[in-house]
Scaffold this motif. Structure first.
Motif, PDB file in Angstrom:
ATOM      1  N   ARG A  53       0.853  -1.194   0.000  1.00 29.60           N
ATOM      2  CA  ARG A  53       0.000   0.000   0.000  1.00 29.60           C
ATOM      3  C   ARG A  53       0.884   1.238   0.000  1.00 29.60           C
ATOM      4  NH1 ARG A  53      -4.528   1.377   3.895  1.00 29.60           N
ATOM      5  NH2 ARG A  53      -4.099   3.199   2.634  1.00 29.60           N
ATOM      6  N   ASP A  54       0.518   2.239  -0.775  1.00 33.51           N
ATOM      7  CA  ASP A  54       1.394   3.416  -0.889  1.00 33.51           C
ATOM      8  C   ASP A  54       1.673   4.064   0.469  1.00 33.51           C
ATOM      9  OD1 ASP A  54      -1.160   4.487  -0.658  1.00 33.51           O
ATOM     10  OD2 ASP A  54      -0.782   6.123  -2.066  1.00 33.51           O
ATOM     11  N   ASP A  55       0.656   4.104   1.327  1.00 36.15           N
ATOM     12  CA  ASP A  55       0.846   4.770   2.627  1.00 36.15           C
ATOM     13  C   ASP A  55       1.877   4.051   3.508  1.00 36.15           C
ATOM     14  OD1 ASP A  55      -2.052   6.477   2.742  1.00 36.15           O
ATOM     15  OD2 ASP A  55      -1.993   4.627   1.568  1.00 36.15           O
TER      16      ASP A  55
HETATM   17 ZN    ZN Z   1      -3.356   5.734  -0.620  1.00 42.92          ZN
END
Ligand code: ZN
Ligand code: PRP
Length: 298
Positions: A53-55
């Motif tokens: 996930r990007d976060d």
């Molecule tokens: Zn995101």
């Protein structure tokens, strides 16, 4: 499996995913994907890509699980400000701009609200998935407001009565428009970047990370470059070369059995548009070909 591979954290599914995976290809990484598709193991280099996930990317790079990551500047800055707010070191640094995934983090208001600059936020509630960047902005403007953290769907917060304003990512602006929100202040211009861990890495990892950085540079540099080939009358050569956008000294080659014309080859650092070709034609150029440039190593 190689000991000490370079591990690159990449967004699993989202806005940056296709271009990030394309970049891995373009820097020459040949890989096998794990059955769950979440790990790409390099066949030709000690490099692995983890799809996450990007976060989560900044944290994975900070704690050394990954040595580098491709991530939106918005996500990187949010983690950086969060850590600094807690008195912690950032743990990663932005080392390269990738130049795709352009978007902005902006304050938006409801149609019924007024906007007279940041002061309009005084005493209000702002819903956002970027509470630390938002707080940083408020602090800079000396404004006291309540920042309400939302994991997603920030745009519906005002309609639900949960906030007065939002601070959300805007790309095309369609989400704001659909929710009758009006963009006001842009607080961060974002695009994808490469981050690198500030933890110590092995000599092998450093070697490969430097190599990848160089290759990424080469890919980015040629993004808008074109290779142009044309025939030009010798007497029009100066006029023709002047028209070539962003080119260094072109290569001029004689044409077999033709004394009046030469072939001109040049790398143009900018895109070559139809208008330029039309101008070149008017200046006497013929047989023009424009080709994409795949790689460049200076
Ligand atoms: Zn995101
Ligand atoms: C962002 C943002 C908006 C939308 C804006 O979410 O939160 O919902 O994109 O894009 P638009 O201006 O083109 O309509 P994103 O898709 O990045 O999802 P995420 O925040 O859950 O990662």
């Amino acid at each position: 499996m190689t000991k000490d591979p370079v591990k690159i954290a990449v967004q699993k599914s989202g806005r940056l995913t296709p271009r990030s995976l394309e970049l891995l290809d373009r820097i020459g990484l040949d890989y096998d994907r794990s059955p769950d598709q979440l790990l790409c193991v390099g066949r030709n280099m000690p490099v692995e890509a983890l799809l996450v996930r990007d976060d989560d990317i900044p944290e994975l790079v900070r704690d050394g699980t990954c040595t580098m990551g491709f991530v939106g500047l918005n996500v990187a800055r949010e983690t950086e400000y969060q850590r600094r707010a807690n008195g912690q070191e950032c743990g990663f640094e932005v080392v390269q701009e990738l130049g795709f995934g352009q978007c902005r983090l902006a304050i938006a208001r409801q149609e019924t609200d007024q906007w007279n600059g940041p002061q309009s936020l005084q005493g209000k509630r702002i819903a956002t998935s970027y509470p630390h960047i938002t707080q940083h902005y408020l602090d800079q403007h000396n404004i006291d407001a309540q920042v309400i953290a939302f994991a997603g769907s920030v745009e519906i917060a005002p309609a639900l009565g949960k906030s007065d304003f939002v601070c959300d990512l805007v790309s095309t602006g369609a989400t704001l428009a659909a929710n009758k929100l009006i963009e006001e202040d842009v607080i961060l211009e974002s695009h994808s970047v490469v981050i690198r861990t500030t933890r110590s890495t092995s000599a092998q990892q450093d070697y490969w990370m430097d190599k990848l950085t160089q290759r990424i540079d080469g890919v980015i540099r040629v993004q808008h470059s074109k290779y142009i080939m044309l025939h030009a009358p010798i007497k029009a050569l100066a006029a023709v070369t002047r028209l070539l956008p962003g080119s260094e000294a072109p290569t001029v080659i004689p044409l077999q059995g033709c004394n009046e014309k030469v072939a001109v080859h040049a790398v143009c650092r900018e895109n070559v548009f139809w208008e330029t070709l039309e101008d070149l034609k008017a200046a006497g150029a013929t047989a023009m070909l424009v080709l994409p440039v795949e790689k460049m190593l200076a």
